[in-house]
Design a protein around this motif. Sequence first.
Motif, short mmCIF file in Angstrom:
data_model
loop_
_atom_site.label_atom_id
_atom_site.label_comp_id
_atom_site.label_asym_id
_atom_site.label_seq_id
_atom_site.Cartn_x
_atom_site.Cartn_y
_atom_site.Cartn_z
N ASP A 414 0.81 -1.06 0.00
CA ASP A 414 -0.09 -0.01 0.02
C ASP A 414 0.84 1.18 0.02
N ARG A 417 2.11 1.72 -3.51
CA ARG A 417 0.99 2.36 -4.29
C ARG A 417 0.78 3.85 -4.11
N SER A 447 -2.27 -3.38 -7.60
CA SER A 447 -2.51 -1.98 -7.28
C SER A 447 -1.14 -1.03 -7.42
N GLN A 450 -0.70 -0.70 -11.41
CA GLN A 450 -1.80 0.04 -11.91
C GLN A 450 -1.43 1.58 -11.56
#
Length: 722
Positions: A414, A417, A447, A450
């Motif tokens: 996370d 990202r 994630s 992307q």
Amino acid sequence: MRRHPERSAGRVALGLLSVWVWGDTVAAQTPEEIAARIAVVRADKDSAETSRAMNDLVAWREKAAKQVATELLGDDSRQIQAYGFTILQRMKSGAADALPRLEAHMRNSDTWQRRTAAQTALAIRKHCRLALLVLAKDPDRKLRGKAAIELGEAEDAALVPALVALVRDRHPDVRQVAARSLRGYGPAAKTAIPELLRVLCDNPREHVQPLRDDGFRVLCEIGMTLAALAPDGYGAVVGNRLTGAATDLAVELLDVVGSMDPLQAKGALPHVVQMLQHAEQRVQIAAVAALSHGAFAAEDVLSVLFARAANESLRPRVAAALGRFGAGVLPRLREVLLRGQSPQRLCVVEGIGVAAYGDDAVAHREVIKLLVLALRDAEPAVRGAALTAIGKRGKLARAAAADVLQLLADPNPDTRRCAAQALGALGSSDPFVVRTLIRSIDDKQPSVRQAAAAALGTLGIGTATAAAVAPLTQLFSSPVVADRVAAFTALIRLEADPLLRAGYFARALAGSPELVAAAEFALPKHRGLLAGLSHGANARVIARALRVLLSVPGEGAPSGDALVGLLDHVDAEVRLLGSRFLAQRAVERPKHLPPVLVRNLRAGDSALRGATALLVARYGRAATDLVPEVGRLLTSEQLDERRSAARALEILGGHAAGALPQILATLPRQDGLAARALLTALDGMRKSDVDLRVAQPILDKLAVEGPRMVRRQARDLAAFLR
């Protein structure tokens, strides 16, 4: 005509009265003579004469006019009494001696008598106390509202109870006006505070909302003059009401506390802090908002707010509150970042992330330093929040790009990202940043892949980003739909070759629903890609693209030449949509008339023939050779095709002469819309060398027997030809 003696006598009497206005005759009238003339006025029922009489009587010398008005007020007829009231109202301050008589009427049991007498008294003496008290109890809410306004302007302490009573009025507009009027009294209105608070406590749902903007402001504006009510001042008065208050009332009273100045609110601080422990979450949120609205000093409330940071539902509110204290609390926030607990550190980062420091450049630099410090926090949530905050500051935070870049290798997915998203928001095209983002396209976490693709797409076409096209193309083949969507969105922003971009569109439009949605969203911004879509793409993809473009307002393509190939496509739907698109959206006319137009005008599909006819009309003079083919469509059995052909000839105007025989042969049988278009086409031929006299009989017939909507047009054209 029969005349009424009494009415005629009244007119004569009133005429004499108007003559006496400018002389001394009025003053010399005896009481008996004045009484006789009053009797004449009472007997006159003519409204016009009565209106003139009012002007005459008002212009009399004051003594005589008041005497007349007083006599009229004693009449049994309401109409005659109204004459007397009107005379006194027009005399204004000159009728001050009549106030005792009006006071008697204001105490009358009849509503009309009280109301009219009170309005007359206010015209004579501004802010007449008895008149205001009477109107404050009138059944008409508009009059009560007017009374509330004048009660506020009177600034008479004896009238405060009347205003307080209007605060309890059944109509919200009157309540608001009454509460607003109390402002003008200042310290003299302090006796109204207990009643206002009692009104709120009696029925909070009914009274809180109307008084929220006005009654609460009254409470706040009275300020420190309320020290006589409670030892701790006004804040303590409101704060004490918080204890045991219903949820709605507690929320509204906390809003009051938040709007106070620091001196007023000081006494309410313990009570507001106590509301943080309330069972209702709405009250807790309102308490946090009250503590952050500037009524309390930061040193008094920061510790209290940080104590609530562990509450998941309150933490966003606490964070927003921290952002309202300004740059002065940044040193304290730094201490919390270094030594505070995890929820508190997260609160600090979220707070300074949304804070606005205006043009304070020093504060902005300090905030970036704090966010960079938070990037080294042990908690992934704090690091992610810091990255999000840096991204929101965009180009202003580019100094932190190097620190953000390091987190692309963070073990927490996370965090990686958020780092990729932040780099995209910073807009840094540094080659090292781009290379690191390109490596992140191969991240194991979808994630992160992307986010890296999206970040590269925001950087736009450039030397550094050109290297990203190959890995993004590979990502476009990922089995994960979201990967393909991210890759497609980035590729159409980075690829300079329109044919390659067209290939990406073709793959997207032929893919999953998510890809189709992404392509349809982006396609209107790249209309020129249709030139590439027409080469090698399947018919379904081209048809989808054309339908999307036809639904987008504005022009479609820079040149019609590039898209003429659509007219010769093997698929009939593509030919139809291509004809419609070129007819409606092509900015420039193609240089050469496509031979395929003749074939399409003779195609078996009626819709294609009609669309082709409209496309031919765009060529103007160049399409002269095809005009007979368009005219042949006027005999079609399909109504839409006939209308399309007629509309095409209308557009061609003077260039449509080649279809004149078909127009004259079919004009009587056309429906109204087609007939109007053809008549307009004939009208456009008047400037050409065509002899339109052959159309005279047909026009004469249409002027009489044709559809209603074309008769006048046919008649006007026939008249011109004669």
